[in-house]
Design an enzyme around this catalytic site. Structure first.
Site: not given
Ligand code: MRU
Length: 362
Positions: A54, A56, A245, A255-256
Site C-alpha cells: 500500500r 501510492a 494518492d 490522500n487518506k
Molecule cells: O490506503 P493506503 O494506506 O494505501 O493510503 C495511503 C495514503 O493515503 C498515503 O498517504 C499515500 O499513498 C502516500 S504514500 C507516500
C-alpha cells in the site's frame, strides 16, 4: 528505544529468481514480519486490494514488477498476441484500487515499453520490461530522496511535525515522501518530533508510521485522529507533512481519509500544511478533486477489524470512504522531486513539468 531500522527495499522488490514480486505484508505489521513472494494474477491483485502492499508509490512499483512477472508467463509466440496479453494484465491489475494514480501510470508505462518494441522477439521484450520495472523502482528512490531534501528545508531543528497515514519507506522506497524529511533529519542529527495520527480505520499511522520511525530512532508520539486539534492548539505542531494518492492539475489532493480535516485544522491554527509526493502521483489529465475517484471499502474495517469484539451491531450501516480530497486552497505547498510548488499550482506544475503538462493537452 532504537530498534533495528527496517531493511532497504523491504516493502517491494523483485524476487531473486525474477519470477515473483516480494513484499513485506503490511497488513500484518507491526506484530508479524511476513514476507510474501507473489506470482499469480489473483494473489497480485489481492495484495493491492487488501493493502498487503500500500501507499501510492509502492503500489506503482509493485504494479510494474507484477506486470513483468505476469508478462513473463505469457505463452504468446510473438509481438501482437504478447502485447494483447500485456493489455489484459493492465486492465486486470488496474481494477484493484481506484484512487492512487501511480497504479495506472506505472501499468501504462510498462505497456508502452512493450508496445515500443514490435521488432523484438517476446523474450527480449520481457527483458526490456524487467529493466523498465527496475528503473521505476530506482527512480522512486531518487525522487524520495530529493523530496526529503526539499521537505527538510521547510522546517527547523526542534520542530514538531504532524503526519497522517503512512508516507514512509513502506509506502515508497527508502526515505519515503511525507516522512522522508524526518528520516533525513535523523541521519543528520537534526532533532524533529513526529506527531502521528493513528489514522482510522486501518491504523496506518499507528501500525506503520510509528513502527518505521521508532525503528529508525526518530522521536515520535502516537495520537488518536481526534486529538490533532488539541495538539495544534497546545503549540506542539510547526508543520504538517502528508503524502498523496492523486494530485489534480489545480492542486486538489486525494490522500487518506481524514487528511482534509487536518488541513482545515492547520489553517485555523495558522500552521503550514505541506503535501509531499513524486510527479508520478500528479494526474495531469485530472482537472480538480471532483474528478478523483474515491475508493469505498467494506464497513467491517470500521466495526470489527481491530477490536477483540465488534464495536457496533452487525446490522449497523457503515460509510467507509478510504480517501478524501484536500482543497488546494488549504495547501501551503506541494513538494515534488523538482522542488516546492506554491499556488497557483497550475503555473508551478507547468513550470516544473512542462512536457507532462503539455502532453496532457494543456
Ligand atoms: O490506503 P493506503 O494506506 O494505501 O493510503 C495511503 C495514503 O493515503 C498515503 O498517504 C499515500 O499513498 C502516500 S504514500 C507516500
Amino acid at each position: 528505544m532504537m530498534i533495528e531500522p527496517i531493511p532497504r527495499d523491504a516493502s517491494v522488490r523483485l524476487s531473486d529468481d525474477g519470477r515473483a514480486v516480494r513484499i513485506l505484508d503490511q497488513s500484518r505489521l507491526p506484530n508479524e514480519t511476513v514476507y510474501l513472494e507473489l506470482s499469480q494474477p489473483q494473489e497480485l491483485y489481492e495484495a493491492i486490494a487488501s493493502l498487503r502492499v500500500r501507499g501510492a508509490p509502492a503500489i506503482g512499483i509493485f504494479a510494474a514488477y507484477a506486470m513483468y512477472v505476469l508478462a513473463r508467463q505469457s505463452p504468446a509466440p510473438h509481438y501482437a498476441p504478447f502485447l494483447e496479453d500485456c493489455r489484459k494484465i493492465r486492465r486486470y491489475l488496474n481494477a484493484s484500487r481506484p484512487t492512487a494514480v501511480n497504479l495506472r501510470h506505472m501499468l501504462d508505462r510498462m505497456v508502452s515499453v512493450a508496445a515500443a518494441a514490435p521488432c523484438m522477439d517476446v523474450s527480449s521484450i520481457q527483458e526490456t520490461m524487467k529493466e523498465a520495472a527496475l528503473s521505476i523502482h530506482r527512480e522512486d528512490i531518487a525522487m524520495c530522496r530529493a523530496i526529503s531534501e526539499y521537505g527538510l528545508s521547510l522546517v527547523k531543528p526542534g520542530d514538531g511535525i504532524l503526519t497522517h497515514c503512512n508516507a514512509g519507506p513502506l509506502a515508497t522506497s527508502r526515505y519515503g515522501t511525507g516522512l522522508g524529511p524526518l528520516f533525513l533529519a535523523q541521519e543528520r542529527g537534526i532533532p524533529l518530533h513526529a506527531w502521528c495520527d493513528e489514522t482510522r480505520p486501518l491504523l496506518q499511522g499507528a501500525r506503520l508510521t510509528t513502527y518505521e520511525l521508532q525503528r529508525a530512532g526518530v522521536d515520535c508520539t502516537l495520537i488518536c485522529d481526534n486529538m490533532a486539534s488539541l495538539v495544534m492548539r497546545e503549540g506542539k505542531i510547526n508543520a504538517c507533512f502528508v503524502g498523496c494518492d492523486r494530485v489534480a492539475r489545480n492542486g486538489d489532493t486525494a490522500n487518506k481519509i481524514g487528511t482534509s480535516g487536518v488541513a482545515i485544522l492547520a489553517k485555523h491554527y495558522g500552521i503550514p500544511f505541506y503535501v509531499l509526493g513524486p510527479s508520478s502521483t500528479i494526474d495531469f489529465t485530472c482537472p480538480d478533486g471532483e474528478h478523483i475517484p474515491i475508493e469505498q471499502r467494506d464497513g467491517g474495517e470500521i466495526k470489527d477489524k481491530f477490536f477483540t469484539k465488534p464495536s457496533a451491531l452487525p446490522e449497523v450501516k457503515c460509510y467507509n470512504p478510504a480517501f478524501d480530497v484536500t482543497d488546494h486552497s488549504l495547501i501551503t505547498a506541494i513538494v515534488t522531486e523538482k522542488g516546492i510548488c506554491r499556488a497557483p499550482f497550475e503555473e508551478s506544475f507547468a513550470q516544473q513539468f512542462p512536457e507532462a503538462w503539455k502532453g496532457a493537452g494543456q
